[in-house]
Structures are given as structure tokens and as C-alpha cells.
Design a protein around this motif. Structure first.
Motif, PDB file in Angstrom:
ATOM      1  N   ALA A  47      -9.394  11.554  -0.406  1.00 44.45           N
ATOM      2  CA  ALA A  47      -9.028  12.519  -1.300  1.00 44.45           C
ATOM      3  C   ALA A  47      -7.267  12.874  -0.869  1.00 44.45           C
ATOM      4  O   ALA A  47      -6.560  12.844  -1.853  1.00 44.45           O
ATOM      5  N   ARG A  48      -8.136  13.867   0.426  1.00 47.31           N
ATOM      6  CA  ARG A  48      -7.203  14.062   1.016  1.00 47.31           C
ATOM      7  C   ARG A  48      -5.299  12.692   1.567  1.00 47.31           C
ATOM      8  O   ARG A  48      -4.527  13.236   1.520  1.00 47.31           O
ATOM      9  N   ARG A  49      -6.112  11.427   1.841  1.00 46.13           N
ATOM     10  CA  ARG A  49      -5.706  10.799   1.965  1.00 46.13           C
ATOM     11  C   ARG A  49      -4.994  10.439   0.876  1.00 46.13           C
ATOM     12  O   ARG A  49      -3.855   9.248   1.026  1.00 46.13           O
ATOM     13  N   LYS A  50      -5.277  10.168  -0.116  1.00 44.91           N
ATOM     14  CA  LYS A  50      -4.548   9.931  -1.292  1.00 44.91           C
ATOM     15  C   LYS A  50      -3.703  10.400  -1.484  1.00 44.91           C
ATOM     16  O   LYS A  50      -2.517  10.169  -1.741  1.00 44.91           O
ATOM     17  N   ILE A  51      -3.353  11.697  -1.866  1.00 41.52           N
ATOM     18  CA  ILE A  51      -2.589  12.658  -2.002  1.00 41.52           C
ATOM     19  C   ILE A  51      -1.411  12.402  -0.280  1.00 41.52           C
ATOM     20  O   ILE A  51       0.351  12.969  -1.040  1.00 41.52           O
ATOM     21  N   MET A  52      -1.781  12.323   0.346  1.00 46.09           N
ATOM     22  CA  MET A  52      -1.020  12.267   1.977  1.00 46.09           C
ATOM     23  C   MET A  52      -1.520  11.662   2.666  1.00 46.09           C
ATOM     24  O   MET A  52      -1.887  11.898   3.583  1.00 46.09           O
ATOM     25  N   PRO A  53      -1.659  10.240   2.658  1.00 47.51           N
ATOM     26  CA  PRO A  53      -1.424   9.580   3.194  1.00 47.51           C
ATOM     27  C   PRO A  53      -0.932   9.153   5.077  1.00 47.51           C
ATOM     28  O   PRO A  53      -1.672   8.625   5.543  1.00 47.51           O
ATOM     29  N   ALA A  54       0.254   9.967   4.511  1.00 49.39           N
ATOM     30  CA  ALA A  54       0.447  10.060   6.231  1.00 49.39           C
ATOM     31  C   ALA A  54      -0.056  11.827   6.881  1.00 49.39           C
ATOM     32  O   ALA A  54       0.220  11.703   8.058  1.00 49.39           O
ATOM     33  N   ALA A  55      -0.944  12.563   5.852  1.00 50.52           N
ATOM     34  CA  ALA A  55      -1.417  13.071   6.473  1.00 50.52           C
ATOM     35  C   ALA A  55      -1.854  13.109   7.862  1.00 50.52           C
ATOM     36  O   ALA A  55      -3.329  11.876   7.769  1.00 50.52           O
ATOM     37  N   ALA A  56      -2.043  14.219   9.455  1.00 49.41           N
ATOM     38  CA  ALA A  56      -2.564  13.416  10.624  1.00 49.41           C
ATOM     39  C   ALA A  56      -4.024  14.195  11.100  1.00 49.41           C
ATOM     40  O   ALA A  56      -4.295  14.695  11.964  1.00 49.41           O
TER      41      ALA A  56
END
Ligand code: ZN
Length: 74
Positions: A47-56
Motif C-alpha cells: 500500500a505504501r509503495r503504491k502511494i509513494m513508489p520512491a519510498a525508501a
């Protein structure tokens, strides 16, 4: 002398430009899918990667990171 409206519109224009540049950079950046948090190594949720694909960082580390920033950058 520029009046307030001119100044405001110029500022808005500049802010918009910065946003557009940032979006362009994001679009041009090679898609690196980070699956695990850089800080703790735990998997980053879909879910987080969908919202923020660049999240590290995972949600927990991001929260911690932001809390620390808020705490120290006052
Ligand atoms: Zn983490």
C-alpha cells in the motif's frame, strides 16, 4: 514597483515551476523499486509503495525520521 498581486502571481509561478521540475525528475528517474526499508530492512508494504513508489523507508522509520526532524529542526 510591482504590486502585491504581481508579486503573488510571480511567486505562485515559481512554486509551480519547482513542482513541475520535481514531477519531471520523478518521471524520468529510473524506477527503482525498494522492497525493503533502507533503515531497518523490514519489507515496505504494498500500500505504501503504491502511494509513494520512491519510498525508501517503511512507515515506522519514516515516522521516526519525520519526528526527529521536527524535534531537531525547530
Ligand atoms: Zn524501517
Amino acid at each position: 514597483m510591482p504590486d502585491l498581486a504581481d508579486e503573488a502571481s510571480l511567486l505562485t509561478e515559481q512554486m509551480l515551476e519547482v513542482h513541475v521540475m520535481a514531477i519531471r525528475q520523478t518521471l524520468q528517474a529510473p524506477t527503482v523499486v525498494v522492497k525493503n526499508c533502507e533503515a531497518c530492512g523490514h519489507p515496505i508494504g504494498d500500500a505504501r509503495r503504491k502511494i509513494m513508489p520512491a519510498a525508501a523507508l517503511c512507515v515506522d522509520c519514516q515516522f521516526l525520521n519525520e519526528s526527529l526532524k521536527k524535534h531537531y529542526l525547530r
